[in-house]
Design a protein around this motif. Structure first.
Motif, PDB file in Angstrom:
ATOM      1  N   LEU A  46      61.611 -15.951 -32.616  1.00 34.61           N
ATOM      2  CA  LEU A  46      61.791 -14.535 -32.281  1.00 34.61           C
ATOM      3  C   LEU A  46      63.219 -14.287 -31.801  1.00 34.61           C
ATOM      4  O   LEU A  46      63.923 -15.214 -31.387  1.00 34.61           O
ATOM      5  CB  LEU A  46      60.808 -14.141 -31.188  1.00 34.61           C
ATOM      6  CG  LEU A  46      59.319 -14.180 -31.557  1.00 34.61           C
ATOM      7  CD1 LEU A  46      58.470 -14.229 -30.305  1.00 34.61           C
ATOM      8  CD2 LEU A  46      58.961 -12.972 -32.410  1.00 34.61           C
ATOM      9  N   ARG A  47      63.632 -13.043 -31.842  1.00 38.10           N
ATOM     10  CA  ARG A  47      64.932 -12.697 -31.295  1.00 38.10           C
ATOM     11  C   ARG A  47      64.946 -12.956 -29.784  1.00 38.10           C
ATOM     12  O   ARG A  47      63.907 -12.807 -29.113  1.00 38.10           O
ATOM     13  CB  ARG A  47      65.253 -11.230 -31.547  1.00 38.10           C
ATOM     14  CG  ARG A  47      65.367 -10.843 -33.001  1.00 38.10           C
ATOM     15  CD  ARG A  47      66.129  -9.515 -33.134  1.00 38.10           C
ATOM     16  NE  ARG A  47      65.764  -8.544 -32.124  1.00 38.10           N
ATOM     17  CZ  ARG A  47      64.907  -7.524 -32.296  1.00 38.10           C
ATOM     18  NH1 ARG A  47      64.321  -7.355 -33.476  1.00 38.10           N
ATOM     19  NH2 ARG A  47      64.647  -6.687 -31.317  1.00 38.10           N
ATOM     20  N   PRO A  48      66.096 -13.322 -29.228  1.00 38.87           N
ATOM     21  CA  PRO A  48      66.151 -13.597 -27.779  1.00 38.87           C
ATOM     22  C   PRO A  48      65.734 -12.403 -26.929  1.00 38.87           C
ATOM     23  O   PRO A  48      65.229 -12.583 -25.817  1.00 38.87           O
ATOM     24  CB  PRO A  48      67.628 -13.944 -27.554  1.00 38.87           C
ATOM     25  CG  PRO A  48      68.124 -14.428 -28.877  1.00 38.87           C
ATOM     26  CD  PRO A  48      67.373 -13.637 -29.906  1.00 38.87           C
ATOM     27  N   ASP A  49      65.937 -11.190 -27.444  1.00 41.30           N
ATOM     28  CA  ASP A  49      65.592 -10.005 -26.661  1.00 41.30           C
ATOM     29  C   ASP A  49      64.173  -9.505 -26.912  1.00 41.30           C
ATOM     30  O   ASP A  49      63.754  -8.488 -26.348  1.00 41.30           O
ATOM     31  CB  ASP A  49      66.582  -8.877 -26.953  1.00 41.30           C
ATOM     32  CG  ASP A  49      66.547  -8.430 -28.416  1.00 41.30           C
ATOM     33  OD1 ASP A  49      66.129  -9.233 -29.275  1.00 41.30           O
ATOM     34  OD2 ASP A  49      66.942  -7.277 -28.700  1.00 41.30           O
ATOM     35  N   ALA A  50      63.405 -10.206 -27.743  1.00 42.25           N
ATOM     36  CA  ALA A  50      62.035  -9.766 -28.044  1.00 42.25           C
ATOM     37  C   ALA A  50      61.130 -10.009 -26.836  1.00 42.25           C
ATOM     38  O   ALA A  50      61.208 -11.045 -26.169  1.00 42.25           O
ATOM     39  CB  ALA A  50      61.495 -10.508 -29.260  1.00 42.25           C
ATOM     40  N   GLU A  51      60.255  -9.049 -26.564  1.00 40.04           N
ATOM     41  CA  GLU A  51      59.274  -9.206 -25.499  1.00 40.04           C
ATOM     42  C   GLU A  51      58.071  -9.970 -26.025  1.00 40.04           C
ATOM     43  O   GLU A  51      57.549  -9.673 -27.096  1.00 40.04           O
ATOM     44  CB  GLU A  51      58.824  -7.838 -24.985  1.00 40.04           C
ATOM     45  CG  GLU A  51      57.817  -7.923 -23.847  1.00 40.04           C
ATOM     46  CD  GLU A  51      57.331  -6.574 -23.373  1.00 40.04           C
ATOM     47  OE1 GLU A  51      56.524  -6.527 -22.425  1.00 40.04           O
ATOM     48  OE2 GLU A  51      57.740  -5.544 -23.970  1.00 40.04           O
ATOM     49  N   ILE A  52      57.626 -10.970 -25.275  1.00 39.62           N
ATOM     50  CA  ILE A  52      56.487 -11.794 -25.685  1.00 39.62           C
ATOM     51  C   ILE A  52      55.303 -11.472 -24.784  1.00 39.62           C
ATOM     52  O   ILE A  52      55.396 -11.549 -23.550  1.00 39.62           O
ATOM     53  CB  ILE A  52      56.831 -13.289 -25.604  1.00 39.62           C
ATOM     54  CG1 ILE A  52      57.997 -13.621 -26.554  1.00 39.62           C
ATOM     55  CG2 ILE A  52      55.606 -14.135 -25.957  1.00 39.62           C
ATOM     56  CD1 ILE A  52      58.512 -15.032 -26.418  1.00 39.62           C
ATOM     57  N   VAL A  53      54.194 -11.113 -25.407  1.00 43.22           N
ATOM     58  CA  VAL A  53      52.988 -10.735 -24.659  1.00 43.22           C
ATOM     59  C   VAL A  53      51.860 -11.698 -25.040  1.00 43.22           C
ATOM     60  O   VAL A  53      51.324 -11.630 -26.153  1.00 43.22           O
ATOM     61  CB  VAL A  53      52.559  -9.288 -24.979  1.00 43.22           C
ATOM     62  CG1 VAL A  53      51.338  -8.905 -24.146  1.00 43.22           C
ATOM     63  CG2 VAL A  53      53.709  -8.318 -24.754  1.00 43.22           C
ATOM     64  N   PRO A  54      51.479 -12.638 -24.163  1.00 51.36           N
ATOM     65  CA  PRO A  54      50.352 -13.537 -24.471  1.00 51.36           C
ATOM     66  C   PRO A  54      49.035 -12.757 -24.457  1.00 51.36           C
ATOM     67  O   PRO A  54      48.753 -12.032 -23.508  1.00 51.36           O
ATOM     68  CB  PRO A  54      50.381 -14.570 -23.341  1.00 51.36           C
ATOM     69  CG  PRO A  54      51.719 -14.395 -22.675  1.00 51.36           C
ATOM     70  CD  PRO A  54      52.085 -12.960 -22.876  1.00 51.36           C
TER      71      PRO A  54
END
Length: 272
Positions: A46-54
């Motif tokens: 993913l892009r470094p600025d992408a938000e990751i939501v588990p």
């Protein structure tokens, strides 16, 4: 402007099995909703600025409600973001991708399906188990061992008499019922069977057995979810491919005696 949602299949676990299209779409995501069975290293794509939501889901464990997942995708897309919904395997094979697609479409959100390699295809192959073979079976059936709480049981009688390889997802907890139903409806007790835990990953473990002894052998080997169950004559071919099993730490045969008399199931040229 409304954003877009990609329903992405992350494959069975091994990162090498991620499709090129999936890797490309991950780079587009502003937000990624990630299932529990997705390999953690995929986040680096993913892009470094992408938000990751588990938004993990596992049987018997606290899970993110499906309605909450769907609403989060709608909200993010309406905010103009590109959303990656990352699922293990393929989103349309026991991944609730169909439900999410319909919900998003009803909300006016553009959806694109990015197929992934389902565990039902990839995991048996790690042991050299073909799902179809002209000398054994004329087809394969994928079935969930964990039906919806309001749904009917699979037609175990039809499955037992189908003559097809059975690949059972989410069947570990209900294996006693599944085994009893298949035996009751005529599937031979010595039909080759396998259970494969964490398939395609370095920690993969498995046991080769028979339908009658599989539950006992899984318990002895300590096989737990997430695990795939494969039942049918082609499981006997695993013993013909010892090189495919060298990396495994788990025994191939349990107390039930492994797959028993392989020659019964093998074509003449392989049984000799």
């Amino acid at each position: 402007m409304t954003g877009k949602v990609y329903l992405i299949g992350a494959g069975p676990g091994d990162l090498d099995m991620l499709t090129l299209k999936a890797a490309r779409c991950l780079k587009l995501a502003d937000v990624a909703l990630v299932d529990d069975l997705v390999h953690p290293d995929i986040r680096a794509m993913l892009r470094p600025d992408a938000e990751i939501v588990p938004v993990g889901k596992r049987g018997g464990c606290p899970s993110t409600p499906q309605a909450a997942i769907e609403q989060r995708m709608i909200d993010e897309a309406r905010a103009g973001k590109t959303v990656a919904r990352l699922k293990g395997g393929d989103p349309f094979v026991f991944g609730r991708g169909g439900e999410e697609m319909l919900t998003l479409q009803a909300a006016g959100i553009e959806v694109e399906i990015v197929n992934g390699l389902s565990a039902g295809l990839a995991v048996p192959a790690t042991l050299g188990i073909p799902l179809t073979h002209r000398s054994f079976v004329h087809g394969v059936t994928f079935v969930s061992g964990h039906p919806h709480q309001d749904g009917d049981e699979p037609n175990w009688q039809a499955l037992a008499q189908s003559g097809m390889t059975l690949v059972i997802y989410m069947g570990v907890k209900r294996l006693p019922l599944i085994r009893a139903e298949l035996l009751r409806h005529g599937l031979a007790a010595d039909t080759p069977a396998a259970a494969i835990e964490n398939g395609t990953l370095p920690q993969q473990r498995q046991v080769l057995s028979t339908l009658d002894a599989l539950e006992q052998d899984m318990s002895a080997a300590g096989i737990h979810s997430p695990a795939l169950i494969v039942i049918g004559p082609t499981v006997a071919l695993a013993s013909c491919r010892p090189s495919a099993l060298e990396r495994s730490e788990a025994p191939l045969q349990g107390k039930g005696g492994g797959i028993g008399n392989e020659s019964k199931w093998l074509p003449t040229e392989l049984a000799q």
